[in-house]
Design a protein around this motif. Sequence first.
Motif, PDB file in Angstrom:
ATOM      1  N   ARG A 108      37.779   1.021 105.140  1.00 53.51           N
ATOM      2  CA  ARG A 108      37.584   1.747 103.879  1.00 53.51           C
ATOM      3  C   ARG A 108      38.903   1.905 103.125  1.00 53.51           C
ATOM      4  O   ARG A 108      38.957   1.715 101.915  1.00 53.51           O
ATOM      5  CB  ARG A 108      36.967   3.124 104.137  1.00 53.51           C
ATOM      6  N   LYS A 109      39.964   2.239 103.855  1.00 54.79           N
ATOM      7  CA  LYS A 109      41.229   2.547 103.205  1.00 54.79           C
ATOM      8  C   LYS A 109      42.137   1.327 103.048  1.00 54.79           C
ATOM      9  O   LYS A 109      43.008   1.312 102.177  1.00 54.79           O
ATOM     10  CB  LYS A 109      41.971   3.627 103.995  1.00 54.79           C
ATOM     11  N   GLY A 110      41.948   0.321 103.891  1.00 57.02           N
ATOM     12  CA  GLY A 110      42.810  -0.852 103.818  1.00 57.02           C
ATOM     13  C   GLY A 110      42.308  -1.931 102.887  1.00 57.02           C
ATOM     14  O   GLY A 110      43.094  -2.621 102.232  1.00 57.02           O
ATOM     15  N   VAL A 111      40.970  -2.102 102.795  1.00 58.69           N
ATOM     16  CA  VAL A 111      40.398  -3.130 101.916  1.00 58.69           C
ATOM     17  C   VAL A 111      39.287  -2.564 101.031  1.00 58.69           C
ATOM     18  O   VAL A 111      38.492  -3.307 100.461  1.00 58.69           O
ATOM     19  CB  VAL A 111      39.888  -4.347 102.728  1.00 58.69           C
ATOM     20  N   ASN A 112      39.220  -1.243 100.954  1.00 58.22           N
ATOM     21  CA  ASN A 112      38.316  -0.569 100.011  1.00 58.22           C
ATOM     22  C   ASN A 112      36.837  -0.898 100.206  1.00 58.22           C
ATOM     23  O   ASN A 112      36.079  -0.989  99.237  1.00 58.22           O
ATOM     24  CB  ASN A 112      38.725  -0.897  98.573  1.00 58.22           C
ATOM     25  N   TYR A 113      36.397  -1.080 101.455  1.00 58.22           N
ATOM     26  CA  TYR A 113      34.971  -1.270 101.686  1.00 58.22           C
ATOM     27  C   TYR A 113      34.223   0.024 101.330  1.00 58.22           C
ATOM     28  O   TYR A 113      34.752   1.121 101.529  1.00 58.22           O
ATOM     29  CB  TYR A 113      34.697  -1.645 103.141  1.00 58.22           C
ATOM     30  N   PRO A 114      33.020  -0.093 100.829  1.00 53.57           N
ATOM     31  CA  PRO A 114      32.305   1.115 100.399  1.00 53.57           C
ATOM     32  C   PRO A 114      31.869   2.003 101.556  1.00 53.57           C
ATOM     33  O   PRO A 114      31.598   3.194 101.370  1.00 53.57           O
ATOM     34  CB  PRO A 114      31.089   0.549  99.659  1.00 53.57           C
ATOM     35  N   ARG A 115      31.808   1.431 102.749  1.00 51.68           N
ATOM     36  CA  ARG A 115      31.396   2.183 103.934  1.00 51.68           C
ATOM     37  C   ARG A 115      32.009   1.486 105.144  1.00 51.68           C
ATOM     38  O   ARG A 115      32.151   0.260 105.155  1.00 51.68           O
ATOM     39  CB  ARG A 115      29.867   2.197 104.040  1.00 51.68           C
ATOM     40  N   GLY A 116      32.397   2.247 106.150  1.00 52.29           N
ATOM     41  CA  GLY A 116      32.904   1.621 107.358  1.00 52.29           C
ATOM     42  C   GLY A 116      31.827   0.767 108.004  1.00 52.29           C
ATOM     43  O   GLY A 116      30.644   1.131 107.994  1.00 52.29           O
ATOM     44  N   PRO A 117      32.181  -0.393 108.589  1.00 48.96           N
ATOM     45  CA  PRO A 117      31.167  -1.288 109.164  1.00 48.96           C
ATOM     46  C   PRO A 117      30.297  -0.637 110.224  1.00 48.96           C
ATOM     47  O   PRO A 117      29.089  -0.893 110.286  1.00 48.96           O
ATOM     48  CB  PRO A 117      31.998  -2.428 109.759  1.00 48.96           C
TER      49      PRO A 117
END
Length: 518
Positions: A462-471
Amino acid sequence: MPNALPKGSIVAVVGSGAMGAGIAQVAAAAGHEVRLYDTRTEAVSKAIADIAKTYAKLVEKGRMGAAEADLAHERLQPAASLNDLADAVLVIEAVVENLDVKRKLFGELEGIVRDSCILATNTSSISITSIAAPLRRPERLVGMHFFNPVPLMALVEVISGLATSREAADVVYATAASWGKEPVHAKSTPGFIVNRVARPYYAEALRLLLEGAADPATIDAVMRDCGGFRMGPFELMDLIGHDVNFSVTQSVCDAYYGDQRFTPSILQQELVNAGFLGRKSGRGFYRYSDDAARPEPQAEAPQPRPTGVNVGFETDQEHAFVRPMEQRLRDAGFDVVHLRPTLNARRDPPGFHCGGAAIYLSDGRTATERAAASGYADTVVYDLLLDTAEAKRIALARADQCSEQAWSAAVGLFQAAGFTVTRLDDVPGMAVMRTVAMLANEAADAVNQGVCSAGAVDTAMRKGVNYPRGPLAWADSAGLAHIVAVLSNLAAGYGEDRYRVSPLLRRKLAAGAHFHAQ
């Protein structure tokens, strides 16, 4: 846990490029005396001047006080030589990604700094264990991997090699947190957390393109509008640079001895061969000249609104799986009728039925395969949505056997619910579903292999590549049973080890557990 390094203590940064300058900016703003060193003295002067301009802009925007900015700038000083770093309590290296260069630098530093000084490397890919191996005290070398741009990106991967002491890693972790970052602990393995777990985001998109699922603009739109990702995979690869992205994939693949999960794409290799490196060369998957028009994603033509829709399920638990879509259809004015099959009827998975079409969430099989298995030709599948209530687009695929009438009814149903309907060719797992399943699978393997915790991997993505939700949080939300089914069906359909299910996913499913508290 050890405390963070105290304010006022000396933090040294070696390397004044974008990463080194960013680290120096953050450390000085956090209250440390910073010594910035580079073999190019003019580069240090430019970096310090640029940081001063950045502080001034932050003051203009009200994000930093004028006095605070002046003090931070005063704390930032150039170092004429490595000997000027002798009093540092922490030295962070941000030089070229070359093992021999880093080893030489840390060997020199070890003869200059005190024994209590922690040595940190900002490497994004080189083994921490390998960098530390020649040192007299390898236990004090820690990975401190920041993300670009450093002042804006919250994540710091704190990476421990085999010799790294827990105390050194904990001090670096606490220090990064005191700088306003979100650190995560990781073990030194190829790709650490982010560069490993992120590989499927690019790999699955490249395979979708190779198999003709859709063009890059359409796949990007689906990943953004349906999956909630900030950038689609093709525009992101163009931004990163295909030479860089391909090289990282290749290095991770080589480090894992050719594991199929990390196999590079021949499509991306061709782009590199052609010199189509993305934005920096003016052409990648897209063209970036001033007169280049951005291609539009595919969208189905408007279809009539169906007169009715049913939802079929066997249990309330299955019904919960499709409840958000049912609610959106009800909000659009549909009277959704519940149908329960008889005990002797063929099992009907949770799905919607209208105009002759049977519409199901993708489970990793093609719609054509599902139609053949059920004996019902008019089968349509839809892709995973991050937020069913708010999504503006939905991706559908139809079985080869599906009639035009049934397809029109399915398209019209979702259009009436406010979706732009995008058609993907009938590939296994569609786009968002297979990508999220693979991201979750890789994240689960990282946890299973002791690289990091479940919380750390979700924070990192989430914080390193801005994914909308953790996998792993996404896997919990979608249902571990469904994620395992998607991966199993992909593995069966492709016959490749690439889609093998992580043992930890199977274990959690068997235990009826989740990765995070529900």
